[in-house]
Design a protein around this motif. Structure first.
Motif, PDB file in Angstrom:
ATOM      1  N   ASP A  83       0.542  -1.127   0.358  1.00  0.00           N
ATOM      2  CA  ASP A  83      -0.074   0.212   0.250  1.00  0.00           C
ATOM      3  C   ASP A  83       1.110   1.541  -0.425  1.00  0.00           C
ATOM      4  OD1 ASP A  83      -3.027   1.167   0.375  1.00  0.00           O
ATOM      5  OD2 ASP A  83      -2.661   1.364   1.983  1.00  0.00           O
ATOM      6  N   PHE A  84       1.734   1.552  -0.238  1.00  0.00           N
ATOM      7  CA  PHE A  84       2.813   2.394  -1.238  1.00  0.00           C
ATOM      8  C   PHE A  84       3.189   2.969   0.426  1.00  0.00           C
ATOM      9  CE2 PHE A  84       0.071   1.492  -5.114  1.00  0.00           C
ATOM     10  CZ  PHE A  84       1.058   1.590  -5.597  1.00  0.00           C
ATOM     11  N   ALA A  85       4.029   2.285   1.181  1.00  0.00           N
ATOM     12  CA  ALA A  85       3.960   2.863   2.694  1.00  0.00           C
ATOM     13  C   ALA A  85       5.856   4.642   2.871  1.00  0.00           C
ATOM     14  CB  ALA A  85       4.928   1.867   3.290  1.00  0.00           C
ATOM     15  N   GLY A  86       5.882   4.415   1.065  1.00  0.00           N
ATOM     16  CA  GLY A  86       6.372   5.970   1.261  1.00  0.00           C
ATOM     17  C   GLY A  86       7.722   6.157   0.883  1.00  0.00           C
ATOM     18  N   PRO A  87       8.565   6.807   1.235  1.00  0.00           N
ATOM     19  CA  PRO A  87      10.226   6.384   0.607  1.00  0.00           C
ATOM     20  C   PRO A  87      10.872   5.835   1.289  1.00  0.00           C
ATOM     21  CG  PRO A  87       9.786   8.580   1.168  1.00  0.00           C
ATOM     22  CD  PRO A  87       8.484   7.716   0.765  1.00  0.00           C
ATOM     23  N   LEU A  88      10.492   5.383   2.354  1.00  0.00           N
ATOM     24  CA  LEU A  88      11.367   4.743   3.732  1.00  0.00           C
ATOM     25  C   LEU A  88      11.066   3.386   2.932  1.00  0.00           C
ATOM     26  CD1 LEU A  88      10.324   5.903   7.734  1.00  0.00           C
ATOM     27  CD2 LEU A  88      13.112   5.665   5.824  1.00  0.00           C
ATOM     28  N   ALA A  89      10.255   3.352   2.547  1.00  0.00           N
ATOM     29  CA  ALA A  89       9.463   1.841   2.755  1.00  0.00           C
ATOM     30  C   ALA A  89      10.508   0.997   1.690  1.00  0.00           C
ATOM     31  CB  ALA A  89       8.594   1.344   2.042  1.00  0.00           C
ATOM     32  N   GLY A  90      10.575   2.169   0.752  1.00  0.00           N
ATOM     33  CA  GLY A  90      11.449   1.615  -1.030  1.00  0.00           C
ATOM     34  C   GLY A  90      13.157   1.221  -0.073  1.00  0.00           C
ATOM     35  N   MET A  91      13.261   2.709   0.764  1.00  0.00           N
ATOM     36  CA  MET A  91      14.832   2.629   1.552  1.00  0.00           C
ATOM     37  C   MET A  91      15.275   1.081   2.240  1.00  0.00           C
ATOM     38  SD  MET A  91      15.078   6.428   2.067  1.00  0.00           S
ATOM     39  CE  MET A  91      16.500   6.155   3.786  1.00  0.00           C
ATOM     40  N   LEU A  92      13.759   0.432   2.403  1.00  0.00           N
ATOM     41  CA  LEU A  92      14.259  -0.781   3.441  1.00  0.00           C
ATOM     42  C   LEU A  92      14.155  -1.412   2.462  1.00  0.00           C
ATOM     43  CD1 LEU A  92      13.915  -2.605   5.550  1.00  0.00           C
ATOM     44  CD2 LEU A  92      11.696  -2.071   5.647  1.00  0.00           C
ATOM     45  N   ALA A  93      13.566  -2.381   1.160  1.00  0.00           N
ATOM     46  CA  ALA A  93      14.065  -2.732   0.124  1.00  0.00           C
ATOM     47  C   ALA A  93      15.239  -2.783  -0.297  1.00  0.00           C
ATOM     48  CB  ALA A  93      12.547  -2.216  -0.948  1.00  0.00           C
ATOM     49  N   GLY A  94      15.793  -1.238  -0.695  1.00  0.00           N
ATOM     50  CA  GLY A  94      16.881  -0.891  -1.330  1.00  0.00           C
ATOM     51  C   GLY A  94      18.124  -2.118  -0.314  1.00  0.00           C
ATOM     52  N   LEU A  95      17.917  -1.944   1.341  1.00  0.00           N
ATOM     53  CA  LEU A  95      18.737  -1.982   2.175  1.00  0.00           C
ATOM     54  C   LEU A  95      19.109  -2.743   2.163  1.00  0.00           C
ATOM     55  CD1 LEU A  95      18.188   0.948   5.100  1.00  0.00           C
ATOM     56  CD2 LEU A  95      20.441   0.260   3.361  1.00  0.00           C
ATOM     57  N   ALA A 165      18.910  -1.835   8.613  1.00  0.00           N
ATOM     58  CA  ALA A 165      17.600  -2.197   7.626  1.00  0.00           C
ATOM     59  C   ALA A 165      16.924  -2.769   8.712  1.00  0.00           C
ATOM     60  CB  ALA A 165      18.596  -3.854   6.742  1.00  0.00           C
ATOM     61  N   ASP A 166      17.688  -3.450   9.792  1.00  0.00           N
ATOM     62  CA  ASP A 166      16.341  -3.642  10.903  1.00  0.00           C
ATOM     63  C   ASP A 166      15.614  -2.835  12.289  1.00  0.00           C
ATOM     64  OD1 ASP A 166      17.230  -6.652   9.966  1.00  0.00           O
ATOM     65  OD2 ASP A 166      17.772  -7.291  12.089  1.00  0.00           O
ATOM     66  N   ASP A 167      16.441  -1.672  12.501  1.00  0.00           N
ATOM     67  CA  ASP A 167      16.124  -0.780  13.038  1.00  0.00           C
ATOM     68  C   ASP A 167      14.869  -0.007  12.518  1.00  0.00           C
ATOM     69  OD1 ASP A 167      16.476   1.701  14.770  1.00  0.00           O
ATOM     70  OD2 ASP A 167      16.395   2.741  13.127  1.00  0.00           O
ATOM     71  N   LEU A 168      15.116   0.132  10.445  1.00  0.00           N
ATOM     72  CA  LEU A 168      14.241   0.609  10.018  1.00  0.00           C
ATOM     73  C   LEU A 168      12.609   0.462   9.812  1.00  0.00           C
ATOM     74  CD1 LEU A 168      13.401   2.907   7.707  1.00  0.00           C
ATOM     75  CD2 LEU A 168      14.554   2.011   6.172  1.00  0.00           C
ATOM     76  N   ALA A 169      13.308  -1.431   9.958  1.00  0.00           N
ATOM     77  CA  ALA A 169      12.175  -2.132   9.733  1.00  0.00           C
ATOM     78  C   ALA A 169      11.048  -1.850  11.182  1.00  0.00           C
ATOM     79  CB  ALA A 169      12.341  -3.365   9.318  1.00  0.00           C
ATOM     80  N   ALA A 170      11.893  -2.019  12.250  1.00  0.00           N
ATOM     81  CA  ALA A 170      11.065  -1.480  13.492  1.00  0.00           C
ATOM     82  C   ALA A 170      10.276  -0.013  13.169  1.00  0.00           C
ATOM     83  CB  ALA A 170      11.801  -2.007  14.334  1.00  0.00           C
ATOM     84  N   THR A 171      11.013   1.337  12.372  1.00  0.00           N
ATOM     85  CA  THR A 171      10.381   2.217  12.539  1.00  0.00           C
ATOM     86  C   THR A 171       9.501   2.163  11.784  1.00  0.00           C
ATOM     87  OG1 THR A 171      12.763   2.830  13.228  1.00  0.00           O
ATOM     88  CG2 THR A 171      11.254   4.355  11.776  1.00  0.00           C
ATOM     89  N   LEU A 172       9.541   1.559  10.635  1.00  0.00           N
ATOM     90  CA  LEU A 172       7.951   1.649  10.314  1.00  0.00           C
ATOM     91  C   LEU A 172       6.740   0.777  10.516  1.00  0.00           C
ATOM     92  CD1 LEU A 172      10.002   0.687   6.443  1.00  0.00           C
ATOM     93  CD2 LEU A 172       8.280   3.152   6.566  1.00  0.00           C
ATOM     94  N   ALA A 173       6.891  -0.175  11.621  1.00  0.00           N
ATOM     95  CA  ALA A 173       5.945  -1.059  11.500  1.00  0.00           C
ATOM     96  C   ALA A 173       5.072  -0.229  12.762  1.00  0.00           C
ATOM     97  CB  ALA A 173       6.698  -2.373  12.601  1.00  0.00           C
ATOM     98  N   ALA A 174       6.617   0.412  13.583  1.00  0.00           N
ATOM     99  CA  ALA A 174       6.069   1.720  14.568  1.00  0.00           C
ATOM    100  C   ALA A 174       4.878   3.041  14.083  1.00  0.00           C
ATOM    101  CB  ALA A 174       6.629   2.583  15.676  1.00  0.00           C
ATOM    102  N   GLY A 175       5.188   3.150  12.953  1.00  0.00           N
ATOM    103  CA  GLY A 175       4.416   4.067  12.270  1.00  0.00           C
ATOM    104  C   GLY A 175       4.677   5.168  11.782  1.00  0.00           C
ATOM    105  N   GLU A 176       5.871   5.262  11.762  1.00  0.00           N
ATOM    106  CA  GLU A 176       6.599   6.866  11.652  1.00  0.00           C
ATOM    107  C   GLU A 176       7.672   6.104  10.186  1.00  0.00           C
ATOM    108  OE1 GLU A 176       8.307   9.329  11.195  1.00  0.00           O
ATOM    109  OE2 GLU A 176       8.149   9.596  13.944  1.00  0.00           O
ATOM    110  N   HIS A 177       6.995   6.875   9.716  1.00  0.00           N
ATOM    111  CA  HIS A 177       7.618   6.949   7.800  1.00  0.00           C
ATOM    112  C   HIS A 177       8.001   8.857   6.935  1.00  0.00           C
ATOM    113  CE1 HIS A 177       4.494   4.059   6.937  1.00  0.00           C
ATOM    114  NE2 HIS A 177       3.942   4.649   8.472  1.00  0.00           N
ATOM    115  N   ARG A 178       8.300   9.895   8.512  1.00  0.00           N
ATOM    116  CA  ARG A 178       9.327  10.659   8.046  1.00  0.00           C
ATOM    117  C   ARG A 178      10.858  10.031   8.104  1.00  0.00           C
ATOM    118  NH1 ARG A 178       8.025  14.687  13.103  1.00  0.00           N
ATOM    119  NH2 ARG A 178       8.419  12.273  13.675  1.00  0.00           N
ATOM    120  N   VAL A 179      11.268  10.690   6.568  1.00  0.00           N
ATOM    121  CA  VAL A 179      12.559   9.834   6.330  1.00  0.00           C
ATOM    122  C   VAL A 179      13.089  10.707   7.544  1.00  0.00           C
ATOM    123  CG1 VAL A 179      14.462   9.899   4.251  1.00  0.00           C
ATOM    124  CG2 VAL A 179      12.139   9.705   3.659  1.00  0.00           C
TER     125      VAL A 179
END
Length: 216
Positions: A83-95, A165-179
């Motif tokens: 569901d298009f979670a924003g640039p942080l989600a793309g960054m996570l995929a790249g990491l 990467a793991d920290d970013l995954a946890a950040t997104l899971a917590a609802g933070e999407h601001r790069v």
């Protein structure tokens, strides 16, 4: 511990092309024509010489991105989060996908992105004194850097260590999407670029029809 300099071969480039394209009426922004070729190709051509490998993060039209050719892109990846979670989600995929220690990110809508983006972000991390290094025992240098100009920060133009990467995954899971907020948590180094023009981004259908400002 003294760090060895970050080399081009240590970096995977990541073009972020996984957005909704809301300001373009829902069109896949990276594939829209700009100055004679798809918008994403301009970004790819400028980032490719700066990195050892290049990926594109895309959440639709994957075949079209793959068809751009292996001379430009080594692979196309999609977000782990739906569901298009924003640039942080793309960054996570790249990491997650990168086989190098660092990932250098840039958006697909910046056709004039700096041709020394990687060099200057690497230099900033390499130059940090040990007393200011908030990294890990194995990698004491800061784990991220991002671009800024006098007009403000450009956090999606970033160099990030894949250990985050793991920290970013946890950040997104917590609802933070601001790069920028996520980068600030890791004391990312802000690197000032003197010219705003390379960070010009194409946001709307009208923007696709102009070639101004021209590349520096």
């Amino acid at each position: 511990m003294t760090n060895t300099p970050i080399r081009r071969s240590d970096i995977t480039g990541l073009i972020l092309a996984g957005g909704r394209g809301q300001r373009m009426g829902g069109r896949d922004k990276g594939l829209q024509p700009f100055a004679g070729r798809p918008l994403v190709e301009h970004a790819m051509a400028r980032l490719r010489p700066q990195v050892g490998a290049l990926l594109v993060s895309a959440n639709r039209n994957r075949d079209a991105y793959e068809a751009l050719g292996t001379d430009l892109v080594d692979g196309v990846i999609s977000d782990e989060i739906q569901d298009f979670a924003g640039p942080l989600a793309g960054m996570l995929a790249g990491l997650r996908a990168a086989c190098t220690d660092y990932v250098l990110t840039a958006p697909c809508d910046s056709p004039y992105l700096p041709d020394d983006l990687g060099e200057r972000l690497c230099a900033a991390l390499n130059a940090m004194p040990e007393a200011d290094m908030p990294g890990t025992p194995d990698n004491p240098r800061p784990l991220a850097a991002y671009a800024a100009t006098a007009q403000g920060p450009h956090p999606v133009f970033a160099l990030v260590h894949r250990s985050l990467a793991d920290d970013l995954a946890a950040t997104l899971a917590a609802g933070e999407h601001r790069v920028r907020a996520w980068l600030a948590r890791h004391k990312a180094v802000q690197v000032n670029f003197g010219d705003e023009r390379p960070f010009y981004n194409v946001n709307t259908l009208d923007d696709l029809l102009t070639d101004s400002p021209r590349a520096p």
